[in-house]
Write a protein that holds these residues in place. Structure first.
Motif, short mmCIF file in Angstrom:
data_model
loop_
_atom_site.label_atom_id
_atom_site.label_comp_id
_atom_site.label_asym_id
_atom_site.label_seq_id
_atom_site.Cartn_x
_atom_site.Cartn_y
_atom_site.Cartn_z
N ILE A 156 0.94 -1.25 -0.04
CA ILE A 156 -0.05 -0.13 -0.02
C ILE A 156 0.94 1.15 0.08
CG2 ILE A 156 -0.30 0.11 2.50
CD1 ILE A 156 -3.35 0.59 1.86
N GLY A 157 0.51 2.31 -0.28
CA GLY A 157 1.08 3.66 -0.40
C GLY A 157 2.04 3.52 -1.65
N GLY A 158 3.45 3.62 -0.95
CA GLY A 158 4.66 3.64 -1.81
C GLY A 158 4.88 2.20 -2.43
N SER A 159 4.54 1.20 -1.60
CA SER A 159 4.80 -0.15 -1.93
C SER A 159 3.62 -0.69 -2.94
CB SER A 159 4.77 -0.89 -0.73
OG SER A 159 5.55 -0.41 0.24
N ASP A 160 2.87 0.26 -3.09
CA ASP A 160 2.00 -0.12 -4.46
C ASP A 160 1.61 0.95 -5.39
OD1 ASP A 160 -0.98 -1.11 -5.18
OD2 ASP A 160 -1.65 0.93 -4.54
N LEU A 161 1.72 2.01 -5.27
CA LEU A 161 1.52 3.00 -6.25
C LEU A 161 2.49 3.21 -7.16
CD1 LEU A 161 0.15 5.99 -3.92
CD2 LEU A 161 -1.43 4.68 -5.66
N GLY A 162 3.84 2.92 -7.00
CA GLY A 162 4.77 3.04 -7.89
C GLY A 162 4.62 1.96 -8.79
N PRO A 163 4.68 0.64 -8.22
CA PRO A 163 4.43 -0.49 -9.21
C PRO A 163 3.28 -0.54 -10.00
CG PRO A 163 5.30 -1.27 -6.85
CD PRO A 163 4.93 0.07 -6.73
N ALA A 164 2.16 -0.10 -9.38
CA ALA A 164 0.74 -0.36 -10.09
C ALA A 164 0.93 0.72 -11.11
CB ALA A 164 -0.34 0.04 -9.21
N MET A 165 1.32 2.30 -10.95
CA MET A 165 1.55 3.15 -11.88
C MET A 165 2.42 2.93 -12.82
SD MET A 165 3.25 5.94 -12.83
CE MET A 165 4.44 6.57 -11.65
N THR A 166 3.59 2.45 -12.67
CA THR A 166 4.60 2.06 -13.84
C THR A 166 4.08 0.93 -14.67
OG1 THR A 166 5.94 0.86 -12.16
CG2 THR A 166 6.49 3.11 -12.57
N CYS A 167 3.79 -0.14 -13.98
CA CYS A 167 3.08 -1.22 -14.98
C CYS A 167 1.95 -0.77 -15.96
CB CYS A 167 2.66 -2.33 -14.29
SG CYS A 167 3.93 -3.43 -13.36
N ALA A 168 1.20 0.26 -15.38
CA ALA A 168 0.28 0.44 -16.38
C ALA A 168 0.80 1.59 -17.25
CB ALA A 168 -1.05 1.45 -15.48
N ALA A 169 1.63 2.42 -16.86
CA ALA A 169 2.30 3.14 -17.78
C ALA A 169 3.00 2.62 -19.07
CB ALA A 169 3.14 4.29 -17.05
N LEU A 170 3.67 1.59 -18.79
CA LEU A 170 4.55 0.76 -19.64
C LEU A 170 3.83 -0.44 -20.33
CD1 LEU A 170 8.05 1.38 -18.13
CD2 LEU A 170 7.02 2.68 -19.84
N ARG A 171 2.57 -0.45 -20.26
CA ARG A 171 1.75 -1.35 -20.65
C ARG A 171 2.27 -1.95 -22.11
NH1 ARG A 171 -1.96 -1.41 -24.49
NH2 ARG A 171 -1.63 0.89 -24.52
N PRO A 172 2.51 -1.15 -22.97
CA PRO A 172 3.23 -1.91 -24.17
C PRO A 172 4.36 -2.86 -24.11
CG PRO A 172 2.55 0.42 -24.58
CD PRO A 172 2.45 0.26 -23.16
N PHE A 173 4.98 -2.74 -22.96
CA PHE A 173 6.32 -3.09 -22.66
C PHE A 173 6.16 -4.36 -21.88
CE2 PHE A 173 7.27 1.37 -23.89
CZ PHE A 173 8.28 1.34 -24.48
N VAL A 174 4.85 -4.66 -21.54
CA VAL A 174 4.81 -5.81 -20.46
C VAL A 174 4.49 -7.05 -21.28
CG1 VAL A 174 3.19 -6.52 -18.80
CG2 VAL A 174 3.65 -3.99 -18.70
N GLN A 175 5.34 -8.19 -20.80
CA GLN A 175 5.23 -9.54 -21.22
C GLN A 175 3.67 -9.88 -21.34
OE1 GLN A 175 8.61 -12.09 -20.68
NE2 GLN A 175 7.01 -13.75 -20.46
N THR A 176 3.31 -10.32 -22.80
CA THR A 176 1.92 -10.44 -22.89
C THR A 176 1.49 -11.85 -22.18
OG1 THR A 176 2.43 -11.49 -24.93
CG2 THR A 176 1.82 -9.19 -24.94
N ASP A 177 2.28 -12.73 -21.74
CA ASP A 177 1.58 -13.84 -21.21
C ASP A 177 1.74 -13.69 -19.74
OD1 ASP A 177 4.30 -14.25 -20.88
OD2 ASP A 177 4.30 -16.28 -21.80
N LEU A 178 1.89 -12.50 -19.04
CA LEU A 178 1.94 -12.17 -17.48
C LEU A 178 0.86 -11.32 -17.22
CD1 LEU A 178 5.80 -12.05 -16.91
CD2 LEU A 178 4.18 -13.96 -16.48
N ARG A 179 0.15 -11.71 -16.04
CA ARG A 179 -0.88 -10.59 -15.72
C ARG A 179 -0.46 -9.99 -14.52
NH1 ARG A 179 -3.81 -14.54 -18.35
NH2 ARG A 179 -3.75 -15.67 -16.19
N PHE A 180 -0.53 -8.67 -13.79
CA PHE A 180 -0.13 -8.04 -12.85
C PHE A 180 -1.49 -7.49 -12.34
CE2 PHE A 180 3.47 -8.58 -15.57
CZ PHE A 180 4.56 -8.66 -14.63
N HIS A 181 -1.58 -7.88 -10.71
CA HIS A 181 -2.58 -7.47 -10.10
C HIS A 181 -2.06 -6.54 -8.74
CE1 HIS A 181 -4.86 -10.55 -12.40
NE2 HIS A 181 -3.66 -11.34 -12.24
N PHE A 182 -2.75 -5.74 -8.38
CA PHE A 182 -2.24 -4.88 -7.33
C PHE A 182 -3.35 -4.65 -6.32
CE2 PHE A 182 0.02 -4.04 -10.86
CZ PHE A 182 1.38 -3.73 -10.38
#
Ligand code: F6P
Length: 549
Positions: A156-182
């Motif tokens: 939560i807080g910094g231990s959530d927002l950074g990973p969640a925001m950056t994974c969303a921002a770099l969506r086109p770079f994310v390996q397609t067979d992996l799904r991320f949940h926060f």
């Protein structure tokens, strides 16, 4: 720089700014543009791959000169250098602030207390490299021998927002067979929503908590462990649970093998931790090479912040303009408007960064601050905001400075949409700045042959006062490198504002009281528990909850 700005006091510089404000408050932005065809060239520049247009602001050369003099009088450059040197500038917690060290090149040295901390940083990065590569390739397997397909970050807080925001921002770079949940909220609805449809045998949990004591994260981590153990065994826990923390003891007590723990250090603040092992989900998502590009983008902004003159220093300029409005124009909020859907979580990320850092009312010495400090940060992706709250920006009673952020090149092939997105972004800053006079409204309505009676009735409603300021930040494209630079830009902006207000931007005592009271009330919610002394509202609400359970 005026001759003696370093020798004068911040109070002297503030009083010079106050005098300047007497004139500046009457300036019309449209007139500033009409009288200077070079205004855009004079008030825009590029740094670390980002382009900032700050021409649509209530500033002239003298404003910038006075503001930078104020920054010098506050010893901004000295304080910046102290941060980079690793001095314990977080005085209330006795800690250094060294998130910038996390993005140093691998061969750089960062000697703090006689030790090169970059060796520790690089060895954790090497472990992240190995682990993320194993997840991405499928060589890291779950208990049934299947590869991991779903990664759940619990924090939560910094231990959530950074990973969640950056994974969303770099969506086109994310390996397609992996799904991320926060999973962050201590709300069973969030747990159900996030775990629904996941298979324990193919799910990896990352328990991310600097302290490993945060109530929400610990409760959710236990819920995830119980969910996992309905199918998996205790002996297979190590394949499905890893931790990111500074607290090895608590990680071991939770039952996670410390070999599966990615450490970081107390000199990394929670809201500045995306560059540390807290970035593990991002490294898995985009791969280590892209993660290193992300760090390099931030490092480029660090260099710029350290080396560029204040007048051409992007974080400094952003901070000075924002503080100019907050302090003199008494604006109470700041809108962050990313015209890039993948940056939709960026305003939320900045809320923690700015409001937890500078939402303070005492100086570093504990004295009351007599001016407003951090404004309310808010926003969402454009163009959606235009059809929700932009009405208030254009015609409401408050002037709200806006940071428009967009990328010149998209990561998709929908050319028409991209052109429309850019057109809307640029049009909004123009409309806010220029407005529409009653005379222009009249001419338009007459051209449409509207009757005079209707024109008179609607004139005031269709009038836009304009004169509303904004910055526009252009990225060439949203990539790991440019995202790194963008985040670092705002980190340093927050630092500069902290210096101007003489705030310790790196503690967060204001979150403590609520945590203590929540623990007290938690025990009082049990049916037979004694209810302690509260006001009638709080006691009444506790009683309601007990009746319902
Ligand atoms: O409560 C505020 C806070 O301490 C933030 O500063 C931090 O990012 C968040 O809680 C999470 O803390 P932790 O990583 O220790 O669980």
């Amino acid at each position: 720089m005026s001759k003696h700005s370093q020798d004068t006091s911040p109070a002297d510089q503030l009083s010079a700014l106050a005098t300047h404000y007497e004139q500046a408050q009457h300036w019309q932005l449209s007139t500033l543009f009409d009288s200077d065809s070079k205004r855009f060239d004079r008030f825009s520049f590029e740094a670390a791959g980002l382009f900032l247009d700050f021409s649509k602001n209530h500033i002239n050369d003298q404003t910038i000169s006075l503001l930078t003099d104020w920054a010098r009088a506050c010893q901004l450059e000295e304080q910046r250098d102290a941060m980079f040197r690793g001095e314990a500038i977080n005085t209330t917690e006795g800690r250094a602030v060294l998130h910038t060290a996390l993005r140093l090149p691998s061969n750089a040295k960062c000697i703090v207390d006689g030790k090169d901390i970059n060796q520790d940083i690089q060895s954790v990065l090497a472990r992240i490299d190995t682990f993320s590569a194993a997840i991405r390739s499928g060589s890291w397997q779950g208990y049934s021998g299947k590869r991991i397909t779903d990664i759940v970050n619990i924090g939560i807080g910094g231990s959530d927002l950074g990973p969640a925001m950056t994974c969303a921002a770099l969506r086109p770079f994310v390996q397609t067979d992996l799904r991320f949940h926060f999973l962050s909220n201590v709300d069973g609805h969030d747990i159900d929503a996030k775990l629904n449809g996941l298979q324990p045998e193919t799910t990896l949990f990352i328990i991310a908590s600097k302290t490993f004591t945060t109530q929400e994260t610990m409760l959710n981590a236990h819920a995830a462990r119980d969910w996992f153990l309905q199918n998996g065994s205790l002996s297979s826990l190590a394949q499905h649970f890893v931790a990111v923390s500074t607290n090895a003891k608590a990680v071991a007590a939770f039952g996670i093998d410390t070999n599966n723990m990615f450490p970081f250090w107390d000199w990394v603040g929670g809201r500045y931790s995306i560059w540390s092992a807290i970035g593990l989900p991002l490294a898995i998502a985009i791969g280590m090479q892209h993660f290193r590009e992300f760090l390099a983008g931030a490092h480029a902004m660090d260099k710029h912040f350290q080396q560029a003159p204040l007048e051409r220093n992007m974080p400094v300029i952003l901070a000075l303009i924002a503080t100019w409005y907050r302090q003199f124009f008494q604006t109470s909020s700041q809108l962050i408007a990313p015209y890039h859907q993948d940056l939709q979580l960026f305003p939320t990320y900045l809320q923690q960064l700015e409001m937890e850092s500078n939402g303070k009312r005492v100086t570093r010495d504990g004295k009351a601050i007599n001016s407003p400090t951090a404004p309310i940060i808010w926003g969402s992706a454009g163009t959606n905001g235009q059809h929700a709250y932009f009405q208030l920006l254009h015609q409401g009673t408050d002037a709200i400075p806006v940071d428009f952020i967009t990328a010149l090149k998209p990561s998709h092939t929908h050319h028409q949409q991209h052109q429309a997105l850019l057109a809307n972004c640029f049009a909004q800053s123009e409309a806010l700045m220029r407005g529409k006079s009653e005379e222009e409204v009249r001419i338009d309505m007459q051209a449409q042959q509207q009757p005079e009676e209707k024109i008179s009735a609607l004139l005031a409603h269709k009038h836009f006062a304009g004169n509303r300021p904004s910055n526009t930040l252009l990225l060439e494209k949203l990539t790991p490198t440019s995202l790194g630079a963008l985040i670092a830009l705002y980190e340093h902006k927050v630092f500069v504002q902290g210096v101007l207000w003489d705030i310790n931007s790196f503690d967060q005592w204001g979150v403590e009281l609520g945590k203590i009271l929540a623990n007290r009330i938690l025990s009082e919610l049990e049916p037979q528990a004694e209810i302690g002394k509260h006001d009638s509202s709080t006691s009444g609400l506790i009683a309601k909850a007990r009746q319902a359970s």
